[in-house]
Motif scaffolding. Structure first.
Motif, PDB file in Angstrom:
ATOM      1  N   GLU A 193      44.178  -0.973  71.778  1.00 16.04           N
ATOM      2  CA  GLU A 193      44.348   0.331  71.133  1.00 16.04           C
ATOM      3  C   GLU A 193      43.418   0.469  69.930  1.00 16.04           C
ATOM      4  OE1 GLU A 193      46.296   2.902  72.152  1.00 16.04           O
ATOM      5  OE2 GLU A 193      46.488   1.637  73.945  1.00 16.04           O
ATOM      6  N   PRO A 194      43.055   1.710  69.575  1.00 12.00           N
ATOM      7  CA  PRO A 194      42.209   1.927  68.389  1.00 12.00           C
ATOM      8  C   PRO A 194      42.869   1.386  67.135  1.00 12.00           C
ATOM      9  CG  PRO A 194      42.423   3.940  69.688  1.00 12.00           C
ATOM     10  CD  PRO A 194      43.401   2.964  70.257  1.00 12.00           C
ATOM     11  N   ASP A 195      42.037   1.012  66.183  1.00  5.91           N
ATOM     12  CA  ASP A 195      42.516   0.472  64.906  1.00  5.91           C
ATOM     13  C   ASP A 195      41.696   1.134  63.796  1.00  5.91           C
ATOM     14  OD1 ASP A 195      42.856  -1.167  62.567  1.00  5.91           O
ATOM     15  OD2 ASP A 195      43.632  -2.749  63.872  1.00  5.91           O
ATOM     16  N   GLU A 196      42.380   1.758  62.857  1.00  6.18           N
ATOM     17  CA  GLU A 196      41.690   2.484  61.785  1.00  6.18           C
ATOM     18  C   GLU A 196      40.722   1.594  61.001  1.00  6.18           C
ATOM     19  OE1 GLU A 196      41.557   5.703  60.655  1.00  6.18           O
ATOM     20  OE2 GLU A 196      42.482   6.160  62.580  1.00  6.18           O
ATOM     21  N   ARG A 197      40.995   0.294  60.930  1.00  2.00           N
ATOM     22  CA  ARG A 197      40.119  -0.613  60.173  1.00  2.00           C
ATOM     23  C   ARG A 197      38.763  -0.802  60.844  1.00  2.00           C
ATOM     24  NH1 ARG A 197      43.684  -5.831  60.235  1.00  2.00           N
ATOM     25  NH2 ARG A 197      43.947  -5.015  62.368  1.00  2.00           N
ATOM     26  N   TYR A 198      38.708  -0.582  62.155  1.00  2.00           N
ATOM     27  CA  TYR A 198      37.507  -0.922  62.917  1.00  2.00           C
ATOM     28  C   TYR A 198      36.843   0.296  63.567  1.00  2.00           C
ATOM     29  CZ  TYR A 198      39.890  -5.432  62.533  1.00  2.00           C
ATOM     30  OH  TYR A 198      40.536  -6.548  62.053  1.00  2.00           O
ATOM     31  N   ARG A 199      37.077   1.469  63.034  1.00  2.00           N
ATOM     32  CA  ARG A 199      36.531   2.672  63.650  1.00  2.00           C
ATOM     33  C   ARG A 199      35.023   2.783  63.450  1.00  2.00           C
ATOM     34  NH1 ARG A 199      37.429   7.007  61.491  1.00  2.00           N
ATOM     35  NH2 ARG A 199      37.343   8.408  63.287  1.00  2.00           N
ATOM     36  N   ILE A 200      34.320   3.141  64.527  1.00  2.14           N
ATOM     37  CA  ILE A 200      32.912   3.531  64.431  1.00  2.14           C
ATOM     38  C   ILE A 200      32.873   4.957  63.892  1.00  2.14           C
ATOM     39  CG2 ILE A 200      30.822   4.055  65.748  1.00  2.14           C
ATOM     40  CD1 ILE A 200      31.333   1.085  65.560  1.00  2.14           C
ATOM     41  N   THR A 201      31.985   5.232  62.934  1.00  2.00           N
ATOM     42  CA  THR A 201      31.865   6.573  62.368  1.00  2.00           C
ATOM     43  C   THR A 201      30.393   6.973  62.265  1.00  2.00           C
ATOM     44  OG1 THR A 201      31.874   5.677  60.109  1.00  2.00           O
ATOM     45  CG2 THR A 201      33.998   6.358  61.027  1.00  2.00           C
ATOM     46  N   LYS A 202      30.189   8.257  62.047  1.00  2.00           N
ATOM     47  CA  LYS A 202      28.847   8.840  61.796  1.00  2.00           C
ATOM     48  C   LYS A 202      27.874   8.585  62.939  1.00  2.00           C
ATOM     49  CE  LYS A 202      29.344   8.439  56.778  1.00  2.00           C
ATOM     50  NZ  LYS A 202      28.773   7.910  55.509  1.00  2.00           N
ATOM     51  N   ALA A 203      28.370   8.619  64.182  1.00  2.00           N
ATOM     52  CA  ALA A 203      27.463   8.488  65.327  1.00  2.00           C
ATOM     53  C   ALA A 203      26.512   9.689  65.357  1.00  2.00           C
ATOM     54  CB  ALA A 203      28.260   8.411  66.623  1.00  2.00           C
ATOM     55  N   ALA A 204      25.228   9.412  65.537  1.00  2.00           N
ATOM     56  CA  ALA A 204      24.217  10.469  65.545  1.00  2.00           C
ATOM     57  C   ALA A 204      23.085  10.065  66.483  1.00  2.00           C
ATOM     58  CB  ALA A 204      23.680  10.708  64.132  1.00  2.00           C
ATOM     59  N   SER A 205      22.270  11.036  66.855  1.00  2.00           N
ATOM     60  CA  SER A 205      21.167  10.755  67.780  1.00  2.00           C
ATOM     61  C   SER A 205      19.970  11.622  67.437  1.00  2.00           C
ATOM     62  CB  SER A 205      21.603  10.995  69.227  1.00  2.00           C
ATOM     63  OG  SER A 205      22.091  12.313  69.380  1.00  2.00           O
ATOM     64  N   GLU A 206      18.803  11.117  67.806  1.00  2.00           N
ATOM     65  CA  GLU A 206      17.544  11.828  67.552  1.00  2.00           C
ATOM     66  C   GLU A 206      16.590  11.513  68.701  1.00  2.00           C
ATOM     67  OE1 GLU A 206      14.084  12.080  64.070  1.00  2.00           O
ATOM     68  OE2 GLU A 206      15.731  10.642  63.929  1.00  2.00           O
ATOM     69  N   VAL A 207      15.913  12.543  69.206  1.00  4.15           N
ATOM     70  CA  VAL A 207      14.977  12.367  70.312  1.00  4.15           C
ATOM     71  C   VAL A 207      13.551  12.545  69.800  1.00  4.15           C
ATOM     72  CG1 VAL A 207      14.200  13.255  72.547  1.00  4.15           C
ATOM     73  CG2 VAL A 207      16.650  13.136  72.035  1.00  4.15           C
ATOM     74  N   ARG A 208      12.708  11.544  70.100  1.00  3.48           N
ATOM     75  CA  ARG A 208      11.293  11.612  69.735  1.00  3.48           C
ATOM     76  C   ARG A 208      10.452  10.997  70.834  1.00  3.48           C
ATOM     77  NH1 ARG A 208      10.736   9.572  63.425  1.00  3.48           N
ATOM     78  NH2 ARG A 208      11.873  11.301  62.419  1.00  3.48           N
TER      79      ARG A 208
END
Length: 211
Positions: free
Chosen positions: A5-20
């Motif tokens: 199950e998800p755990d607030e201590r281990y959350r991935i955040t600020k996922a972003a992407s850029e194409v070049r």
């Protein structure tokens, strides 16, 4: 594959992407204790819940690789919208276990290139006939579903948009390469033009180009 199950201590955040230049760069914020992630990639509408995921479609990626490459890099060999979800992994009972985080913080959307659809319309028929024939030819870079395109008929002038005339769907999908449709009979003063059935959806995947 065993998920936790998800755990607030281990959350991935600020996922972003850029194409070049044909390459996509993914970045995100790593929790301090996380050194591994699994990356899932999928087309629009193609996401599966973690317990139904085929492990073969997941890419294991380490914090050290991320540092060395300044992010996760992938080729943009797709058209239209594409998604990446980054799942954090922890060690549980000596086993690397992904956490089923499913929110907007570990998901990023990429816009791929647009495949070209070139089309031509040729009219034929006698000068004194009440009718004329219309020949539609297309050249598609990739397969195009029939629901993506329609043709619109209008009397007196070519239609300006999908609502500017009588709408007709196509009955078959379009394969890559050249397609020549059976001739259509219309009134002598009728004109035809092709449009996307839904511009925001299909216009992101395809470019419709009249010859």
């Amino acid at each position: 594959m065993q998920w936790s199950e998800p755990d607030e201590r281990y959350r991935i955040t600020k996922a972003a992407s850029e194409v070049r230049e044909g390459e996509c760069l993914l970045t995100w914020h790593w929790p301090k204790e996380i050194n591994y992630v699994y990356i899932d990639s999928f087309e629009d509408g193609g996401e599966q819940p973690p317990d139904g995921l085929d492990p073969k479609r997941l890419k294991l990626f380490t914090r050290e690789e991320y540092k060395a490459k300044n992010g996760y890099r992938a080729r943009v060999d797709f058209t239209g919208p594409y998604f990446y979800r980054i799942y954090p992994c922890v060690m549980l009972e000596g086993r690397l276990t992904p956490l089923s985080q499913r929110d907007g913080d570990n998901l990023t959307r990429v816009s791929g290139g647009r495949a070209k659809i070139r089309y031509g319309i040729k009219y034929g028929g006698g000068w004194f006939s009440k009718y004329k024939t219309v020949q539609i030819r297309l050249f598609c870079e990739i397969p195009v579903p029939r629901e993506a395109l329609c043709y619109v008929k209008k009397e007196g002038a070519a239609p300006r948009n999908k609502e500017d005339g009588t709408f007709y769907p196509f009955m078959n999908d379009f394969p890559p390469g050249r397609t020549e449709l059976p001739p259509i009979e219309v009134g002598k003063n009728d004109y035809i033009r092709l449009f996307f059935t839904d511009g925001p959806i299909y216009g992101e995947r395809f470019e419709l180009i009249p010859d």
